[in-house]
Design an enzyme around this catalytic site. Structure first.
Site, PDB file in Angstrom:
ATOM      1  N   GLU A 182       0.820  -1.205   0.000  1.00  0.00           N
ATOM      2  CA  GLU A 182       0.000   0.000   0.000  1.00  0.00           C
ATOM      3  C   GLU A 182       0.856   1.259   0.000  1.00  0.00           C
ATOM      4  O   GLU A 182       2.012   1.257   0.392  1.00  0.00           O
ATOM      5  CB  GLU A 182      -0.954   0.024   1.196  1.00  0.00           C
ATOM      6  CG  GLU A 182      -0.380  -0.472   2.516  1.00  0.00           C
ATOM      7  CD  GLU A 182       0.730   0.372   3.102  1.00  0.00           C
ATOM      8  OE1 GLU A 182       0.690   1.609   2.939  1.00  0.00           O
ATOM      9  OE2 GLU A 182       1.643  -0.192   3.724  1.00  0.00           O
ATOM     10  N   GLU A 323       4.460  -0.211   1.412  1.00  0.00           N
ATOM     11  CA  GLU A 323       4.716  -0.547   0.007  1.00  0.00           C
ATOM     12  C   GLU A 323       4.783  -2.040  -0.243  1.00  0.00           C
ATOM     13  O   GLU A 323       4.892  -2.476  -1.382  1.00  0.00           O
ATOM     14  CB  GLU A 323       6.023   0.090  -0.505  1.00  0.00           C
ATOM     15  CG  GLU A 323       6.090   1.588  -0.425  1.00  0.00           C
ATOM     16  CD  GLU A 323       7.416   2.151  -0.917  1.00  0.00           C
ATOM     17  OE1 GLU A 323       8.233   1.377  -1.478  1.00  0.00           O
ATOM     18  OE2 GLU A 323       7.643   3.357  -0.736  1.00  0.00           O
TER      19      GLU A 323
END
Length: 354
Positions: A182, A323
């Site tokens: 994310e 991430e």
């Protein structure tokens, strides 16, 4: 749409217990003292259950980075402004001398041979047309969860199914490991609210520094989380996600559900991913056995998530980037665990006396 989501949840079946039993027996016969490979042994047996073989051979991997903005970011809960989210999406997609993408997850993924997928789950910006950008946004960022529901039920369902579709695409392209990732300034705040509500914990117990806020801003962030909890008393998993969550969190939930439905392994990164996993396991307890937490992240509340799920992380490197970086770092460990079960000889096969 709700029926499609229910069908997805119902399609998730428990991991293969017969394969787990065979793998457990094989582990005791390999040419090593029992327990000598430590946690790799337990990981290998769990992978056997996921892939249905006492000689699991998972190889391909993909990290699916969903990006979304959050209305609550306007309340000053992050050390960075919301404009960082679209800028980072462009960095995920950038052309660099080393290859596509100039972020940490791009660099690590190239190193371990994982493919990076990027999704616009609800970024508050005009993003350029790019062949590698998967567009799933229904709105430019969520509403402010401190004041109102962050997402509507329909928006939530749409993003869950979009995440499922992207996971399905990655698996069809050869991924055996799916790493949900994310990017979204402010997203540790919705993750904290979700965690607090589903685990029935105080705001302060699950609210951390996120991007590295100071003590004053952390106290403010805790107050924002508490205000959201006080505003709504929803407890049903999907209601909690819609009321307090984020578009990228909903998308990651869909990635996890679809990966489990197709009997592949989900590699969990950190706290924000953990909040999606809490919703997923509440919806479908069988999902839990498809989840492989990578590392214990530095964000407060992550340990509580893992304890509730009954899962042990593989390492503790103090990571808190997001991430999907931690998940990608775990891929060599998982591949190695499977390889020991698959490729090591037993004492009998090797002719070694016991």
């Amino acid at each position: 749409m709700m029926r499609e989501l229910q069908n997805l949840i119902q399609s998730i079946t428990p991991v293969n217990q017969a394969a787990i039993q065979r793998a457990t027996e094989r582990q005791t016969q390999l040419t090593k003292p029992t327990g000598a490979l430590g946690d790799l042994e337990a990981l290998s047996v769990r992978l056997a259950g996921v892939f249905g073989s006492e000689r699991p051979a998972p190889q391909g991997a993909a990290v699916l980075v969903a990006a979304g903005d959050h209305g609550v970011a306007q309340d000053g809960v992050s050390a960075y402004p919301p404009e960082v989210t679209p800028a980072m999406v462009l960095n995920f997609l950038a052309d660099t001398p080393a290859g596509p993408g100039g972020t940490a997850v791009n660099a690590i993924a190239r190193t371990v041979g994982a493919r990076v997928y990027v999704m616009d789950a609800g970024v508050n910006a005009d993003l350029p047309i790019h062949p590698a950008l998967h567009r799933a946004a229904v709105r430019r960022g969520t509403r402010n969860l401190r004041e109102e529901a962050a997402m509507t039920p329909q928006e939530t369902q749409t993003l869950i199914l979009a995440g499922a579709a992207l996971a399905r695409e990655a698996i069809e392209a050869g991924a055996d490991f799916i790493v949900p990732g994310e990017m979204g300034i402010g997203n540790t705040t919705p993750a904290a609210v979700i965690t607090a509500r589903l685990l029935e914990l105080d705001a302060a117990a699950v609210t951390g520094r996120g991007t590295g806020v100071d003590d004053e801003r952390l106290a403010h962030k805790v107050a924002v989380v508490q205000a959201a909890l006080d505003r709504s008393n929803v407890t049903a998993p999907l209601d909690v996600l819609a009321e307090f969550g984020g578009y990228e969190i909903a998308a990651m939930l869909g990635m996890m559900l679809q990966t489990a439905a197709l009997h592949r392994a989900v590699v969990l990164d950190g706290f924000v991913e953990g909040s999606a996993a809490l919703v997923g396991v509440a919806l479908c307890p069988a999902l839990r056995d498809y989840l492989f937490p990578a590392g214990h992240c530095a964000e407060r509340g992550h340990a509580a998530q893992l304890a509730h799920l009954g899962l042990k992380p593989m390492f503790d490197l103090g990571l808190r980037l997001g991430e999907g970086t931690g998940g990608v770092l775990a891929l060599p460990l998982l591949r190695s665990a499977a390889a020991t079960l698959r490729e090591m000889q037993t004492f009998e096969e090797a002719g070694v006396p016991t």
